[in-house]
Design an enzyme around this catalytic site. Structure first.
Site, PDB file in Angstrom:
ATOM      1  N   TRP A 122       0.807  -1.212   0.000  1.00  0.00           N
ATOM      2  CA  TRP A 122       0.000   0.000   0.000  1.00  0.00           C
ATOM      3  C   TRP A 122       0.837   1.256   0.000  1.00  0.00           C
ATOM      4  O   TRP A 122       1.697   1.399  -0.827  1.00  0.00           O
ATOM      5  CB  TRP A 122      -1.049  -0.018   1.121  1.00  0.00           C
ATOM      6  N   HIS A 123       0.614   2.152   0.930  1.00  0.00           N
ATOM      7  CA  HIS A 123       1.244   3.470   0.889  1.00  0.00           C
ATOM      8  C   HIS A 123       2.178   3.679   2.076  1.00  0.00           C
ATOM      9  O   HIS A 123       1.791   4.295   3.056  1.00  0.00           O
ATOM     10  CB  HIS A 123       0.175   4.563   0.900  1.00  0.00           C
ATOM     11  N   ALA A 157       5.667  11.026  -0.108  1.00  0.00           N
ATOM     12  CA  ALA A 157       4.917  10.510   1.041  1.00  0.00           C
ATOM     13  C   ALA A 157       5.813  10.111   2.208  1.00  0.00           C
ATOM     14  O   ALA A 157       5.341   9.986   3.336  1.00  0.00           O
ATOM     15  CB  ALA A 157       4.066   9.310   0.619  1.00  0.00           C
ATOM     16  N   THR A 168      -2.977   8.913  -0.601  1.00  0.00           N
ATOM     17  CA  THR A 168      -1.833   9.800  -0.364  1.00  0.00           C
ATOM     18  C   THR A 168      -1.593  10.803  -1.497  1.00  0.00           C
ATOM     19  O   THR A 168      -0.772  11.706  -1.346  1.00  0.00           O
ATOM     20  CB  THR A 168      -0.548   8.974  -0.166  1.00  0.00           C
ATOM     21  N   ASN A 169      -2.299  10.686  -2.587  1.00  0.00           N
ATOM     22  CA  ASN A 169      -2.061  11.539  -3.748  1.00  0.00           C
ATOM     23  C   ASN A 169      -2.123  13.040  -3.429  1.00  0.00           C
ATOM     24  O   ASN A 169      -1.164  13.774  -3.681  1.00  0.00           O
ATOM     25  CB  ASN A 169      -3.074  11.184  -4.845  1.00  0.00           C
TER      26      ASN A 169
END
Length: 187
Positions: A122-123, A157, A168-169
């Site tokens: 994921w992020h 990020a 998170t963009n």
């Protein structure tokens, strides 16, 4: 570093499960999930249970290719065969020969499974946390400059202190805008 060649992907060790408390929580979670899933009213066949680990074998099977499309078209329907054959397939193909109930019963095997199966997804954020220069956990200052270096900036990020409760963009765009404004104002 894997290689000085810029076309070579870097080797990244995320140090996952390096804290024994994380490993203990992961093992307890796997046991709890297995207990919930292998239950007489939900799934009485313990041999049908297998964790969806992202092992090197599964990574290879996940690549888009004509060969993998053929393998998936064969293996997929085999999961609908009689129980004995299905459990053999699960054990041999997905679990590298060991039935998962045996792994759950063996503390060392379960620890090895957790260590081999955990991966980042994921992020990920926070690896270059932004903060005050006096903060020992901060890697970059509020203008994105790497603390203790000259002319190295981070604007992605990784500067976030925690994962936002959304994609998170937009936060990355805003951080990049803020840091680019700070860089432009330096000239």
């Amino acid at each position: 570093m894997a290689s000085p060649d810029p076309k070579t992907y870097p080797v990244a060790d995320l140090n996952l499960l390096s804290d024994t408390r994380d490993l203990e929580r992961m093992i307890a979670s796997v046991r709890l999930i297995a207990k919930l899933l292998v239950h007489p009213s939900l799934n009485p066949e313990g041999g049908d249970f297998f964790p969806a680990s992202y092992s090197p074998r599964i990574k290879r099977l996940s690549l888009y290719s004509a060969a993998n499309r053929i393998v998936a078209s064969i293996l997929g329907p085999m999961l609908d065969v009689p129980t004995v054959l299905r459990q053999l397939l699960i054990r041999l193909v997905l679990l590298n020969g060991t039935p998962f109930p045996a792994t759950l019963a063996d503390d060392r095997a379960l620890e090895a499974f957790a260590r081999e199966s955990v991966f980042g997804v994921w992020h990920p954020v926070g690896t270059c946390r932004m903060g005050d220069i006096a903060d020992p956990m901060a890697v970059v200052d509020p203008e994105g400059s790497v603390i203790g270096s000259d002319n190295i900036f981070v604007a992605d990020a990784s500067i976030m202190q925690r994962l936002p409760t959304a994609n998170t963009n937009i936060p990355v765009i805003m951080a990049a805008e803020k840091i680019s404004d700070a860089l432009l104002s330096r000239n």
